[in-house]
Design a protein around this motif. Structure first.
Motif, PDB file in Angstrom:
ATOM      1  N   LEU A  61      71.521 -26.731 136.519  1.00 39.63           N
ATOM      2  CA  LEU A  61      70.736 -26.855 135.293  1.00 39.63           C
ATOM      3  C   LEU A  61      71.330 -27.909 134.369  1.00 39.63           C
ATOM      4  O   LEU A  61      70.610 -28.713 133.769  1.00 39.63           O
ATOM      5  N   GLY A  62      72.661 -27.903 134.248  1.00 38.85           N
ATOM      6  CA  GLY A  62      73.295 -28.894 133.386  1.00 38.85           C
ATOM      7  C   GLY A  62      73.119 -30.308 133.893  1.00 38.85           C
ATOM      8  O   GLY A  62      72.855 -31.237 133.115  1.00 38.85           O
ATOM      9  N   VAL A  63      73.257 -30.498 135.216  1.00 39.44           N
ATOM     10  CA  VAL A  63      73.087 -31.834 135.792  1.00 39.44           C
ATOM     11  C   VAL A  63      71.649 -32.302 135.622  1.00 39.44           C
ATOM     12  O   VAL A  63      71.386 -33.458 135.249  1.00 39.44           O
ATOM     13  N   GLU A  64      70.687 -31.409 135.897  1.00 36.06           N
ATOM     14  CA  GLU A  64      69.284 -31.781 135.727  1.00 36.06           C
ATOM     15  C   GLU A  64      68.941 -32.055 134.269  1.00 36.06           C
ATOM     16  O   GLU A  64      68.011 -32.808 133.976  1.00 36.06           O
ATOM     17  N   ALA A  65      69.694 -31.437 133.346  1.00 33.18           N
ATOM     18  CA  ALA A  65      69.444 -31.658 131.927  1.00 33.18           C
ATOM     19  C   ALA A  65      70.020 -32.973 131.431  1.00 33.18           C
ATOM     20  O   ALA A  65      69.831 -33.329 130.268  1.00 33.18           O
ATOM     21  N   GLY A  66      70.728 -33.697 132.288  1.00 36.30           N
ATOM     22  CA  GLY A  66      71.258 -34.991 131.898  1.00 36.30           C
ATOM     23  C   GLY A  66      72.693 -34.975 131.433  1.00 36.30           C
ATOM     24  O   GLY A  66      73.197 -36.006 130.971  1.00 36.30           O
ATOM     25  N   LEU A  67      73.385 -33.837 131.533  1.00 41.26           N
ATOM     26  CA  LEU A  67      74.788 -33.790 131.151  1.00 41.26           C
ATOM     27  C   LEU A  67      75.634 -34.487 132.209  1.00 41.26           C
ATOM     28  O   LEU A  67      75.291 -34.491 133.397  1.00 41.26           O
ATOM     29  N   ASP A  68      76.747 -35.092 131.774  1.00 37.22           N
ATOM     30  CA  ASP A  68      77.671 -35.620 132.767  1.00 37.22           C
ATOM     31  C   ASP A  68      78.346 -34.449 133.477  1.00 37.22           C
ATOM     32  O   ASP A  68      78.317 -33.310 133.015  1.00 37.22           O
ATOM     33  N   LEU A  69      78.963 -34.740 134.626  1.00 38.94           N
ATOM     34  CA  LEU A  69      79.464 -33.667 135.473  1.00 38.94           C
ATOM     35  C   LEU A  69      80.530 -32.818 134.780  1.00 38.94           C
ATOM     36  O   LEU A  69      80.471 -31.576 134.868  1.00 38.94           O
ATOM     37  N   PRO A  70      81.528 -33.392 134.085  1.00 38.37           N
ATOM     38  CA  PRO A  70      82.494 -32.521 133.394  1.00 38.37           C
ATOM     39  C   PRO A  70      81.843 -31.600 132.370  1.00 38.37           C
ATOM     40  O   PRO A  70      82.199 -30.425 132.269  1.00 38.37           O
ATOM     41  N   ALA A  71      80.869 -32.138 131.596  1.00 32.71           N
ATOM     42  CA  ALA A  71      80.188 -31.286 130.615  1.00 32.71           C
ATOM     43  C   ALA A  71      79.364 -30.207 131.305  1.00 32.71           C
ATOM     44  O   ALA A  71      79.301 -29.061 130.841  1.00 32.71           O
ATOM     45  N   ALA A  72      78.723 -30.554 132.424  1.00 31.44           N
ATOM     46  CA  ALA A  72      77.938 -29.563 133.164  1.00 31.44           C
ATOM     47  C   ALA A  72      78.839 -28.487 133.760  1.00 31.44           C
ATOM     48  O   ALA A  72      78.472 -27.310 133.809  1.00 31.44           O
ATOM     49  N   ILE A  73      80.043 -28.875 134.203  1.00 29.94           N
ATOM     50  CA  ILE A  73      80.991 -27.886 134.726  1.00 29.94           C
ATOM     51  C   ILE A  73      81.428 -26.938 133.612  1.00 29.94           C
ATOM     52  O   ILE A  73      81.554 -25.723 133.815  1.00 29.94           O
ATOM     53  N   GLY A  74      81.664 -27.480 132.416  1.00 26.35           N
ATOM     54  CA  GLY A  74      81.993 -26.616 131.290  1.00 26.35           C
ATOM     55  C   GLY A  74      80.865 -25.661 130.952  1.00 26.35           C
ATOM     56  O   GLY A  74      81.094 -24.488 130.640  1.00 26.35           O
ATOM     57  N   LEU A  75      79.621 -26.159 131.021  1.00 31.34           N
ATOM     58  CA  LEU A  75      78.458 -25.307 130.781  1.00 31.34           C
ATOM     59  C   LEU A  75      78.383 -24.196 131.822  1.00 31.34           C
ATOM     60  O   LEU A  75      78.109 -23.035 131.493  1.00 31.34           O
TER      61      LEU A  75
END
Length: 417
Positions: free
Chosen positions: A290-304
């Motif tokens: 969901l985070g990656v599809e939302a346009g977050l970079d990978l570190p931010a998506a991992i934190g999410l």
């Protein structure tokens, strides 16, 4: 002396176009503004006046209520309806209660110009910790319905697993409770009479020796009586835990200790642990997607994803991945973590190389979801034989504890007859 009205809060009674009666409270600067807001919702106002009751203190929204809210919001936003209007419709559909009050408050904040993610962040204590971040990610990617639909699928999975887990454990717990009742009955009413008869026979056969030792109650009988004496205390402790559990669970949730207990106590268990691990990994991979599809970079998506899992151990594994990415290391070289196996970072690396990371993460989430459900389906097949062995042990103890002294009584009666 009358109580002063709460400034900006108005109680109303109104009707919809279909004649459905509605009542509640609304915040506004004055009666005129409150009336305009109600009319904008196509409501016919019957009565409106300043409210003398303060609004109830908001509490956390329950799992079923939150799932319903998220599903309805996803459907309405997918249909192109503005979020504030959609929230108003959801509040009308709910009617009354703390969920409806919270939804109305968020809608009013949106009408005042507050951004969507900030409006939900202001009420983050009433939603799962990652919800406002998912809202923010959905707004940034212009794909809010997709984010909400993905979250709904994850919540439905968690709900099914919890329900199946309870069904798997409810039967063994009921059988154990029945066994405890039988043992307490024997210990309170049957075995004391056997003990009295045995003591009377011992007095009659004073000085009689069997196999070189003094005659006494068999070990199985003594053990059964010992267990029956302690069972009431265990029952009181169990009832106290049941009564105090809601307060304890609330305190643990507020402090974050509930997830620490799950990681340290439940995950290492041989039967339940694999189910919980697979479920955590499915949710983590789904949240990362969901985070990656939302346009977050990978570190931010991992934190999410770490926030979404609410597992300190899995969040720590995610920080290991983030550290490797920031250090320029390859994810394939990362070994297994506390919860995350080495195959997950390797699959993420392959997805990054192929340029289709969301599809890879969706496949991982589906795989771990199937693993969790398959292992959960095996639980009755594992627990039932274990339960039968436990029942056999208890029944054997009961039979030995009752029949051994009876056999001794019959033998002594024959000897002294």
């Amino acid at each position: 002396m009358t109580q002063a009205a709460l400034p900006g809060t108005f109680a109303y009674r109104a009707q919809t176009r279909d004649g459905v009666a509605l009542s509640g409270t609304i915040e506004a600067r004055d009666v005129e503004e409150a009336s305009l807001r109600l009319k904008s919702l196509q409501l016919h106002i019957i009565e409106i006046e300043p409210s003398c009751r303060p609004l109830p203190k908001p509490r956390a929204i329950g799992g079923d209520d939150f799932l319903m809210l998220n599903q309805q919001l996803a459907q309405l936003t997918a249909a192109g309806l503005p979020v504030d209007r959609g929230l108003r419709l959801i509040a009308q559909d709910i009617g009354s209660g703390r969920l409806a009050a919270t939804v109305r408050q968020i809608a009013e904040e949106l009408e005042k110009g507050k951004p969507l993610e900030q409006a939900f962040a202001a009420h983050q204590s009433q939603f799962p910790g990652m919800y406002w971040r998912l809202i923010e990610a959905g707004v940034r990617s212009n794909n809010l319905p997709g984010i909400l639909f993905g979250l709904s699928r994850h919540l439905e999975l968690v709900g099914r697993l919890k329900s199946a887990m309870w069904r798997s454990f409810s039967y063994p717990l009921m059988v154990l409770a029945g066994l405890c009742v039988v043992i307490m009955f024997l210990g309170w009413y049957v075995l004391p009479q056997v003990q009295e008869s045995f003591a009377e026979l011992q007095r009659m056969a004073a000085g009689f020796q069997v196999a070189g030792g003094a005659v006494g109650l068999p070990w199985a009988t003594r053990l059964l009586m010992f267990v029956s004496r302690w069972l009431p205390l265990l029952l009181v402790v169990f009832l106290a835990v049941v009564v105090l559990w809601p307060l304890l669970a609330l305190a643990l949730r507020r402090s974050g200790g509930d997830r620490v207990l799950v990681d340290r106590l439940a995950l290492p268990l041989p039967v339940v642990g694999p189910v919980l691990k697979a479920n955590l990994l499915a949710g983590w991979c789904n949240a990362l997607r969901l985070g990656v599809e939302a346009g977050l970079d990978l570190p931010a998506a991992i934190g999410l994803a770490g926030d979404a899992s609410r597992s300190p151990a899995l969040a720590e594994d995610g920080r290991r991945l983030t550290g490797a990415l920031e250090a320029g290391a390859t994810l394939e070289a990362i070994g297994p973590g506390g919860v995350m196996p080495a195959t997950v970072p390797a699959a993420i690396a392959l997805g990054m190389t192929s340029g289709d990371l969301p599809t890879t993460l969706a496949g991982l989430s589906e795989m771990y979801q199937r693993q969790a459900e398959n292992r959960l389906a095996l639980l009755p097949g594992i627990l039932t034989p274990l339960l039968l062995l436990l029942i056999a042990g208890f029944v054997g103890l009961v039979l030995a504890g009752v029949l051994q002294p009876l056999a001794a009584l019959m033998r002594f009666t024959t000897l002294f007859g």
